[in-house]
Scaffold this motif. Structure first.
Motif, PDB file in Angstrom:
ATOM      1  N   ASN A  27       0.838  -1.204   0.000  1.00 53.25           N
ATOM      2  CA  ASN A  27       0.000   0.000   0.000  1.00 53.25           C
ATOM      3  C   ASN A  27       0.877   1.259   0.000  1.00 53.25           C
ATOM      4  O   ASN A  27       1.666   1.468   0.932  1.00 53.25           O
ATOM      5  N   PRO A  28       0.759   2.135  -1.025  1.00 51.14           N
ATOM      6  CA  PRO A  28       1.575   3.367  -1.076  1.00 51.14           C
ATOM      7  C   PRO A  28       1.344   4.292   0.112  1.00 51.14           C
ATOM      8  O   PRO A  28       2.220   5.097   0.463  1.00 51.14           O
ATOM      9  N   GLU A  29       0.169   4.186   0.734  1.00 54.21           N
ATOM     10  CA  GLU A  29      -0.113   5.048   1.882  1.00 54.21           C
ATOM     11  C   GLU A  29       0.833   4.767   3.050  1.00 54.21           C
ATOM     12  O   GLU A  29       1.091   5.646   3.870  1.00 54.21           O
ATOM     13  N   LEU A  30       1.353   3.539   3.113  1.00 58.92           N
ATOM     14  CA  LEU A  30       2.305   3.212   4.172  1.00 58.92           C
ATOM     15  C   LEU A  30       3.599   4.008   4.006  1.00 58.92           C
ATOM     16  O   LEU A  30       4.195   4.462   4.991  1.00 58.92           O
ATOM     17  N   TYR A  31       4.027   4.193   2.751  1.00 62.07           N
ATOM     18  CA  TYR A  31       5.227   4.989   2.500  1.00 62.07           C
ATOM     19  C   TYR A  31       4.968   6.461   2.829  1.00 62.07           C
ATOM     20  O   TYR A  31       5.838   7.146   3.381  1.00 62.07           O
ATOM     21  N   GLU A  32       3.793   6.948   2.486  1.00 61.82           N
ATOM     22  CA  GLU A  32       3.451   8.345   2.786  1.00 61.82           C
ATOM     23  C   GLU A  32       3.443   8.583   4.291  1.00 61.82           C
ATOM     24  O   GLU A  32       3.955   9.605   4.774  1.00 61.82           O
ATOM     25  N   ALA A  33       2.878   7.622   5.030  1.00 59.90           N
ATOM     26  CA  ALA A  33       2.859   7.752   6.489  1.00 59.90           C
ATOM     27  C   ALA A  33       4.273   7.724   7.057  1.00 59.90           C
ATOM     28  O   ALA A  33       4.601   8.475   7.993  1.00 59.90           O
TER      29      ALA A  33
ATOM     30  N   ARG B 155       7.035   8.663   5.491  1.00 60.44           N
ATOM     31  CA  ARG B 155       7.689   9.930   5.159  1.00 60.44           C
ATOM     32  C   ARG B 155       7.236  11.054   6.094  1.00 60.44           C
ATOM     33  O   ARG B 155       8.028  11.901   6.504  1.00 60.44           O
TER      34      ARG B 155
ATOM     35  N   GLN C 126      12.385   3.435   5.334  1.00 60.07           N
ATOM     36  CA  GLN C 126      11.167   2.973   4.665  1.00 60.07           C
ATOM     37  C   GLN C 126      11.343   1.533   4.174  1.00 60.07           C
ATOM     38  O   GLN C 126      10.420   0.722   4.258  1.00 60.07           O
TER      39      GLN C 126
END
Length: 300
Positions: free
Chosen positions: A188-194, A196, A205
């Motif tokens: 899930n890309p949202e995990l990377y956003e969180a 960051r 990350q």
């Protein structure tokens, strides 16, 4: 019965799609199992399997009492565990590196380049190796031109296991990245956003998001790899073998070919195959249970 009919009616097209795969396993995996009885007979092609003399565990006793057994076991396990330690992590590392590439064109070019060796036969790979590191090969010519002595890579037993491992890494690492790249795409890309937003750099990350995201895939492939620990690849080792390195090159597969197939001892060869299968099954079951104890899904 009614429940099964209802399920079949609702999912009949899925059953049709699964039919070729089921037929493959039935014809090529289950039907040949009757041939395992060869291991318990003194098989003769002139009288057939049904009329061959039943000898029980004779071939297993002959195999385990053979003075070469421990040498074969040592060589097979050494080559397999070198592949697990050095080869198995390489597709993961390559996939992580490719995942960080932002240029789509460059990423595709690199993927094509590292996939290519997979489609070359071991004959070609070993041929390239011979041209490169033989006594008159490019590497030894450079060493001699630099004032050194030529190194007998192909006839020195100390280099044999290392050469096999390096060749396997070069040939199969790129192809192995396919599964891991697919697993990375499912994170899930949202995990990377969180991550960051919490101040995590790319390294953190990778440690806290990427690796946990593909951990299940890594565990499953490792379990399956353990099931093939006694399958070291007959063609590769046979092509690299020579009389100078027999002590470290002879494994179960080459032994079966030399002693079992070439000598017509088909029952003996089948007994060795059963032994390898049993060891693989035990390792898979054991590794699967261990993975579940640590909270992973496992293979089943």
């Amino acid at each position: 019965m009614k429940s099964w009919k209802r399920t079949y009616q609702n999912e009949k097209y899925l059953y049709v799609l699964a039919l070729p795969g089921l037929l493959f396993f039935i014809l090529f995996k289950y039907v040949p199992l009757w041939g395992l009885s060869l291991a318990f007979t003194e098989y003769s092609p002139y009288v057939g399997l049904l009329k061959s003399q039943w000898v029980g565990l004779k071939h297993f006793e002959s195999f385990f009492s053979n003075p070469d057994f421990w040498m074969l076991l040592r060589n097979t396990l050494a080559i397999s565990f070198l592949n697990i330690i050095f080869f198995f992590p390489m597709p993961i590392i390559l996939a992580l590196l490719l995942n960080e590439v932002r240029s789509t064109a460059y990423k595709k070019w690199v993927q094509t380049a590292i996939y290519l060796p997979h489609f070359l036969s071991w004959v070609v790979i070993v041929g390239i190796c011979f041209l490169t590191i033989s006594g008159s090969g490019i590497i030894n010519k450079l060493i001699v031109d630099a004032g050194g002595k030529a190194i007998p890579f192909l006839t020195n037993a100390d280099y044999f296991w290392g050469m096999l491992t390096l060749q396997t890494i070069w040939k199969e690492s790129g192809w192995g990245t396919i599964v891991f790249l697919a697993a990375l795409a499912g994170i899930n890309p949202e995990l990377y956003e969180a991550a960051r937003m919490d101040g995590a750099n790319r390294w953190r990350q990778t440690i806290h998001v990427t690796l946990p995201g593909i951990k299940t895939t890594i565990v499953i492939l490792l379990i399956l790899r353990l099931g093939q620990v006694l399958d070291t690849g007959f063609e590769h080792i046979y092509l690299m073998s020579s009389s100078a390195v027999t002590e470290v090159a002879d494994v179960f597969d080459t032994y079966v070919y030399r002693v079992g197939i070439q000598s017509g001892r088909f029952s003996f060869a089948t007994a060795v195959g059963i032994f390898k299968s049993i060891v693989g099954l035990i390792l898979v079951v054991g590794a699967n249970r261990l993975a579940k104890k640590f909270g992973e899904e496992g293979v089943y």
